[in-house]
Scaffold this motif. Sequence first.
Motif, PDB file in Angstrom:
ATOM      1  N   UNK A 115       0.824  -1.210   0.000  1.00  0.00           N
ATOM      2  CA  UNK A 115       0.000   0.000   0.000  1.00  0.00           C
ATOM      3  C   UNK A 115       0.863   1.267   0.000  1.00  0.00           C
ATOM      4  N   UNK A 116       2.168   1.112  -0.134  1.00  0.00           N
ATOM      5  CA  UNK A 116       3.089   2.250  -0.096  1.00  0.00           C
ATOM      6  C   UNK A 116       2.789   3.238  -1.220  1.00  0.00           C
ATOM      7  N   UNK A 117       2.319   2.777  -2.346  1.00  0.00           N
ATOM      8  CA  UNK A 117       2.104   3.658  -3.497  1.00  0.00           C
ATOM      9  C   UNK A 117       0.701   4.247  -3.568  1.00  0.00           C
ATOM     10  N   UNK A 118      -0.102   4.012  -2.531  1.00  0.00           N
ATOM     11  CA  UNK A 118      -1.469   4.528  -2.545  1.00  0.00           C
ATOM     12  C   UNK A 118      -1.739   5.337  -1.287  1.00  0.00           C
ATOM     13  N   UNK A 119      -2.759   6.139  -1.320  1.00  0.00           N
ATOM     14  CA  UNK A 119      -3.162   6.919  -0.147  1.00  0.00           C
ATOM     15  C   UNK A 119      -2.047   7.829   0.347  1.00  0.00           C
ATOM     16  N   UNK A 120      -1.799   7.780   1.645  1.00  0.00           N
ATOM     17  CA  UNK A 120      -0.766   8.612   2.259  1.00  0.00           C
ATOM     18  C   UNK A 120       0.596   7.923   2.288  1.00  0.00           C
ATOM     19  N   UNK A 121       0.671   6.721   1.769  1.00  0.00           N
ATOM     20  CA  UNK A 121       1.925   5.956   1.779  1.00  0.00           C
ATOM     21  C   UNK A 121       3.120   6.707   1.210  1.00  0.00           C
ATOM     22  N   UNK A 122       2.995   7.289   0.012  1.00  0.00           N
ATOM     23  CA  UNK A 122       4.145   7.999  -0.554  1.00  0.00           C
ATOM     24  C   UNK A 122       4.608   9.175   0.312  1.00  0.00           C
ATOM     25  N   UNK A 123       3.667   9.914   0.862  1.00  0.00           N
ATOM     26  CA  UNK A 123       4.022  11.036   1.736  1.00  0.00           C
ATOM     27  C   UNK A 123       4.701  10.539   3.007  1.00  0.00           C
ATOM     28  N   UNK A 175       8.243   9.453   2.276  1.00  0.00           N
ATOM     29  CA  UNK A 175       9.147  10.527   1.857  1.00  0.00           C
ATOM     30  C   UNK A 175       9.863  11.147   3.044  1.00  0.00           C
ATOM     31  N   UNK A 176       9.205  11.225   4.185  1.00  0.00           N
ATOM     32  CA  UNK A 176       9.811  11.851   5.359  1.00  0.00           C
ATOM     33  C   UNK A 176      11.040  11.093   5.856  1.00  0.00           C
ATOM     34  N   UNK A 177      10.950   9.779   6.144  1.00  0.00           N
ATOM     35  CA  UNK A 177      12.162   9.081   6.597  1.00  0.00           C
ATOM     36  C   UNK A 177      13.224   8.984   5.495  1.00  0.00           C
ATOM     37  N   UNK A 178      12.794   8.920   4.234  1.00  0.00           N
ATOM     38  CA  UNK A 178      13.752   8.871   3.129  1.00  0.00           C
ATOM     39  C   UNK A 178      14.545  10.173   3.067  1.00  0.00           C
TER      40      UNK A 178
END
Length: 60
Positions: free
Chosen positions: A9-17, A20-23
């Motif tokens: 589910x990383x690519x859907x919803x709030x997953x990408x956001x 992005x923070x820890x990355x």
Amino acid sequence: MEDGEDTSKIRTGHGPENMATPRSFAISTLRTAGHHSIAVGLREVSYTPFTRPLDLIELP
């Protein structure tokens, strides 16, 4: 055999956001530590994964 990649589910919803923070934090920390190559920095940190990341952010 399915490895679960398709169900991520990383690519859907709030997953990408959320990812992005820890990355961004990891990249910023490696740059501050003097690494010019993120790949090389991650490789170096992975050699001692239980202590080196904490050393980079100066935690005991």
